[in-house]
Design an enzyme around this catalytic site. Structure first.
Site, PDB file in Angstrom:
ATOM      1  CG  HIS A   1      23.558  -0.087 -17.319  1.00 59.61           C
ATOM      2  ND1 HIS A   1      23.179   0.778 -16.323  1.00 59.61           N
ATOM      3  CD2 HIS A   1      22.784  -1.187 -17.172  1.00 59.61           C
ATOM      4  CE1 HIS A   1      22.235   0.223 -15.591  1.00 59.61           C
ATOM      5  NE2 HIS A   1      21.959  -0.968 -16.088  1.00 59.61           N
TER       6      HIS A   1
ATOM      7  CD  GLU B   1      21.438  -3.704 -19.673  1.00 59.58           C
ATOM      8  OE1 GLU B   1      20.733  -4.375 -18.890  1.00 59.58           O
ATOM      9  OE2 GLU B   1      21.342  -2.456 -19.765  1.00 59.58           O
TER      10      GLU B   1
ATOM     11  CG  ASP C   1      16.529  -2.787 -18.717  1.00 57.20           C
ATOM     12  OD1 ASP C   1      16.927  -3.673 -17.946  1.00 57.20           O
ATOM     13  OD2 ASP C   1      17.101  -1.693 -18.878  1.00 57.20           O
TER      14      ASP C   1
ATOM     15  CG  HIS D   1      15.482  -0.287 -15.543  1.00 52.27           C
ATOM     16  ND1 HIS D   1      15.038   0.145 -14.308  1.00 52.27           N
ATOM     17  CD2 HIS D   1      16.368  -1.278 -15.293  1.00 52.27           C
ATOM     18  CE1 HIS D   1      15.637  -0.549 -13.357  1.00 52.27           C
ATOM     19  NE2 HIS D   1      16.458  -1.411 -13.924  1.00 52.27           N
TER      20      HIS D   1
ATOM     21  CD  GLU E   1      17.677  -6.992 -17.030  1.00 55.24           C
ATOM     22  OE1 GLU E   1      17.050  -7.225 -15.973  1.00 55.24           O
ATOM     23  OE2 GLU E   1      18.558  -6.129 -17.115  1.00 55.24           O
TER      24      GLU E   1
END
Length: 488
Positions: free
Chosen positions: A253, A280, A282, A295, A355
């Site tokens: 993450h 992962e 953003d 993020h 993401e």
């Protein structure tokens, strides 16, 4: 996705429920495809369209001679006492027998026995992408007689220059030795593959380069090896669904965000070295449209700057310190662009669960897609978002990119929306999933994987593992890698 709740590791053994579910899932695929147990001695050409569950090769060598369509390229190959025997007299002789046809997604299984070896370093292999003529390049999954060595199992390429390119190695938990039957298997999904020894996954690769034309093979080197019950089964194309015997997929993450500043290249490197399968991130655009890895909607929390990312130019964003907030020794770490992150993954290894954060216009999604393509990473990126429109834009612009839908609460019909959006993964919060665990099986039967966020508790890892989820997004990827290993 910001849960943090580390707990002590459970000491009870792993449940066998995953293996049973996986076997049931494969059986369901076989029934859905109208395929029963194949008779011995069959070799079928590949179908024009994908047929998950179809058995293309099933050979028990009961016919007394080499099966039709099998080609002994070099070395000595004979059928004796219901087994195929291959002999190679020297360590420089990579003797092979070829068969089958090109498949993009397949499981290759065989029972292997070393009858004799010139040394414990000698090997047998399953050929994963081998021309019928045996010409290079080809890819194999290798097993040494001394399987407990650090390179007892390997993925390797024989290049056009006739040199070895060994991409991954691992030790098996027990020695193959001589005179012992060992059941091995490899599951191939395009450029990805998993190596199974006695039903347990021990090695993965994302490095296979597929020919689009070559079939399968068996190899021997410096040994006499016998093979039995060789089986090639076509798989569903979603490589994200966890096969029986495989550990949870580990998704870091925002990188290793428990020990390094999130969404930075140093967090990515720590996660990679810790064994994470995916990173992962953003992604959001600067005021001039450059996708950056961040993020929050503002840079205030994780940099020494202030303001909304969409109001700041890429030139300004490049000057910000994205490390000092986390710890003094990370001072000077910069916020990467998506292009920089992908370039690092391309050259140093790894896959990206990307993401797209918040609402994006079609043109903004197109810019992200363009970066992924420019970095030649379409085969190692999965796009996820909470925003349905973002996923629709991505599907229209880049149908080659797999998609995942993030959810804080479950849809009334997760299978239905997965089919509507063409999802590869449905990615709910752990709390939402644990409130309705049956959707894991429903999604698997529809060919959709589950990646659950954001879980740092071993107790919850256990619950999710027992449910058969495919991957866990965690702030503690190295700990989850270790937990996986401890389950055996």
């Amino acid at each position: 996705m910001t849960s943090f709740n580390p707990r002590s590791y459970p000491d009870r053994p792993a449940s066998s429920a995953r293996r049973h579910r996986g076997a049931a899932f494969l059986s369901a695929l076989l029934l859905a495809a109208g395929v029963g147990a194949a008779s011995g001695g069959t070799v079928e050409p590949a179908a024009a369209a994908a047929e998950p569950g179809r058995v293309h090769v099933s050979e028990s060598f009961d016919g007394g001679g080499l099966p039709a369509g099998w080609r002994a390229v070099d070395g000595t190959w004979r059928v004796q006492n219901g087994r195929l025997h291959g002999t190679s007299t020297g360590s420089s002789q990579n003797n092979k027998i070829t068969f089958g046809a090109y498949l993009e997604h397949f499981r290759f299984e065989a029972t292997v026995r070393f009858e004799s070896v010139t040394a414990s370093t000698r090997w047998a292999a399953l050929g994963l992408d081998v021309p019928a003529t045996g010409a290079t390049p080809w890819w194999i999954a290798t097993m040494r007689s001394g399987t407990t060595a650090s390179n007892g199992l390997e993925f390797a390429e024989r290049t056009t220059g006739n040199a070895w390119n060994v991409t991954e190695t691992a030790a098996a938990p027990s020695a193959a030795g001589t005179g012992r039957d060992v059941r091995v298997a490899v599951e191939v999904h395009g450029g990805q593959a998993r190596w199974f020894f006695e039903g347990r996954e021990l090695l993965r690769t994302g490095s296979l380069r597929r020919s689009g034309t070559a079939g399968q093979a068996l190899f021997v080197n410096g040994a006499t090896v016998s093979f039995d019950d060789v089986r090639i089964t076509e798989l569903a194309p979603n490589a994200l669904i966890r096969p029986p015997g495989s550990p949870l997929t580990v998704i870091a993450h925002r990188g290793a965000s428990a020990v390094a500043p999130e969404n930075t290249l140093v967090a990515q490197e720590i996660a990679r070295r810790g064994g994470a399968d995916w990173i992962e991130n953003d992604v959001q655009p600067s005021s001039d449209g450059v996708p950056f890895v961040l993020h929050d909607s503002t840079v205030d929390r994780t940099t020494d700057g202030t303001g909304a990312i969409r109001s700041l130019t890429s030139a300004r964003l490049r000057t910000l310190d994205a490390g000092s907030w986390f710890a003094p020794h990370y001072a000077g770490i910069r916020m990467p662009t998506l292009a920089e992150q992908l370039a690092d993954l391309r050259t140093r290894g790894g896959r990206l669960l990307l993401e797209i954060k918040g609402a994006h216009s079609r043109s903004e999604v197109a810019r992200i897609v363009s970066v992924v393509r420019e970095q030649q990473m379409t085969d190692r990126v999965l796009v996820q978002s909470f925003e349905v429109d973002v996923l629709r834009h991505t599907r229209d612009l880049a149908p080659e990119l797999p998609l995942g839908l993030l959810r804080s609460t479950l849809d009334a019909d997760p299978v239905g929306i997965s089919a509507e959006l063409g999802l590869a993964t449905y990615n709910p919060s752990s709390a939402a999933l644990l409130g309705r665990p049956a959707i894991v099986g429903d999604l698997h039967r529809a060919g959709v994987a589950t990646m659950v966020w954001t879980v740092d508790s071993p107790a919850t890892w256990r619950q999710l593992d027992d449910l058969g989820v495919d991957g866990i997004i965690t702030n503690r990827p190295a700990e989850l890698v270790g937990w996986n290993a401890a389950q055996g």
